[in-house]
Design an enzyme around this catalytic site. Structure first.
Site, PDB file in Angstrom:
ATOM      1  N   LYS A  53      34.420  45.872  68.523  1.00 52.44           N
ATOM      2  CA  LYS A  53      33.508  46.868  68.037  1.00 52.44           C
ATOM      3  C   LYS A  53      32.359  46.145  67.811  1.00 52.44           C
ATOM      4  CE  LYS A  53      36.150  50.876  67.710  1.00 52.44           C
ATOM      5  NZ  LYS A  53      37.182  51.332  66.565  1.00 52.44           N
ATOM      6  N   GLN A  97      39.525  51.742  61.453  1.00 52.11           N
ATOM      7  CA  GLN A  97      41.067  51.288  61.419  1.00 52.11           C
ATOM      8  C   GLN A  97      41.457  52.266  61.014  1.00 52.11           C
ATOM      9  OE1 GLN A  97      39.371  50.708  64.860  1.00 52.11           O
ATOM     10  NE2 GLN A  97      41.303  51.470  65.939  1.00 52.11           N
ATOM     11  N   ASP A 120      32.428  58.021  62.877  1.00 52.38           N
ATOM     12  CA  ASP A 120      33.656  58.483  63.458  1.00 52.38           C
ATOM     13  C   ASP A 120      33.529  60.005  63.939  1.00 52.38           C
ATOM     14  OD1 ASP A 120      35.951  56.443  64.713  1.00 52.38           O
ATOM     15  OD2 ASP A 120      36.506  55.598  62.378  1.00 52.38           O
TER      16      ASP A 120
HETATM   17  N1  GUN Z   1      41.804  54.197  65.866  1.00 47.87           N
HETATM   18  C1  GUN Z   1      41.587  54.753  67.356  1.00 47.87           C
HETATM   19  N2  GUN Z   1      40.721  55.240  68.006  1.00 47.87           N
HETATM   20  C2  GUN Z   1      39.852  54.600  66.603  1.00 47.87           C
HETATM   21  C3  GUN Z   1      38.527  54.942  66.618  1.00 47.87           C
HETATM   22  O1  GUN Z   1      37.618  55.959  67.870  1.00 47.87           O
HETATM   23  N3  GUN Z   1      37.813  55.349  65.124  1.00 47.87           N
HETATM   24  C4  GUN Z   1      39.076  54.558  63.957  1.00 47.87           C
HETATM   25  N4  GUN Z   1      38.278  54.391  63.017  1.00 47.87           N
HETATM   26  N5  GUN Z   1      40.318  53.967  64.244  1.00 47.87           N
HETATM   27  C5  GUN Z   1      40.377  54.324  65.541  1.00 47.87           C
END
Ligand code: GUN
Length: 283
Positions: A53, A97, A120
């Site tokens: 990311k 995350q 998100d």
């Molecule tokens: N863990 C797995 N996918 C995601 C996501 O799209 N966002 C977040 N914050 N955690 C994740």
């Protein structure tokens, strides 16, 4: 003849080109998009995701910060970091995350993020905005699935879409986005006795359950669009989705479309996170 592949890598690249151009214009106006990513704990898969990311941010000219804390970092300290980032004008998006360690309440964490920075789209406010058709930030994975479906040229109005999976992060928002696009939507899940009964008539199937071979060749209609959100390992340790890919691709015939794993939904998830961060910076 087998179904056409929906190339998530190529679509991501095209969308990221547009995002980078818009980010450069914003930066020139003194508002470079900024994303903060927080990782608590040492889960190796999560560490890879957050690195990807942050790297994608750099590739598109975004400002980004990665804050890593060990698994004992307490909830109050995490909430204090979120409050500081909420007040930071260089940060337009905040992502914690998931999963977080068990001593931290994920709902409290998600709700602590300012609505305008909830890239998100996981908060109650963002989910409610999607539910009611108000503008807002949409969860990246289903948002990316919509772009993949759009790329096939299939108009969703009047079509039957089946979503397999009912998570807050993928299945439920996916169903709402498809509804908003005027599809007739069926949501199936682990308690659905006969999945094939629903999927055999479907024009679009989105599979997001995390179990390989959930969708098999006898369960699809020729010409359908199949979106595979799954990320699993097969017996040889190779990455695979929730769809029995080769057999389903053959059963769909030349008029059908299918996403591969890897190279389908995966790259689009990060791309739509960037799109959300850009949207938050442009607001
Ligand atoms: N863990 C797995 N996918 C995601 C996501 O799209 N966002 C977040 N914050 N955690 C994740």
């Amino acid at each position: 003849m087998t179904a056409q592949l929906i190339d998530g890598v190529a679509l991501s690249k095209a969308i990221r080109g547009d995002i980078a151009a818009r980010a450069a214009a914003l930066a020139a106006a003194g508002r470079r998009p900024g994303l903060a990513v927080i990782l608590v704990g040492d889960d190796p898969a999560s560490a890879v995701y957050v690195r990807n990311k942050v790297k994608a941010c750099g590739d598109c000219g975004f400002h980004s910060v990665l804050e890593r804390y060990d698994a004992t970092f307490d909830e109050a300290a995490l909430l204090a970091r979120i409050a500081a980032l909420n007040a930071d004008p260089a940060i337009h998006g905040i992502l914690v995350q998931m999963p977080v360690p068990r001593h931290i309440d994920p709902h409290r964490v998600i709700e602590a993020i300012a609505t305008a920075k909830d890239v998100d789209g996981f908060s109650v406010h963002s989910a409610g905005a999607l539910m009611t058709g108000l503008p807002g930030l949409r969860p990246a994975t289903p948002y990316g699935c919509m772009k993949l479906i759009e790329s096939t040229g299939m108009a969703l109005k009047g079509r039957h879409a089946v979503v397999i999976g009912r998570s807050n992060t993928v299945g439920k928002p996916m169903a709402l986005l498809l509804l908003q696009a005027h599809a007739t939507v069926t949501v199936c899940h682990s308690g659905t006795p006969d999945l094939g009964l629903h999927t055999r008539g479907a024009d679009v199937v989105v599979v997001a359950v995390g179990r390989r071979n959930t969708l098999t060749a006898d369960m699809v209609k020729p010409g359908a669009v199949i979106i595979d959100v799954g990320m699993n390992r097969n017996d040889e340790g190779k990455l695979c989705g929730d769809v029995d890919f080769a057999a389903v691709r053959a059963a769909l015939g030349p008029a059908g479309f299918i996403t591969p794993v890897p190279g389908g939904v995966g790259p689009m998830t990060i791309t739509m996170l960037l799109a959300n961060t850009l949207q938050a910076a442009e607001a």
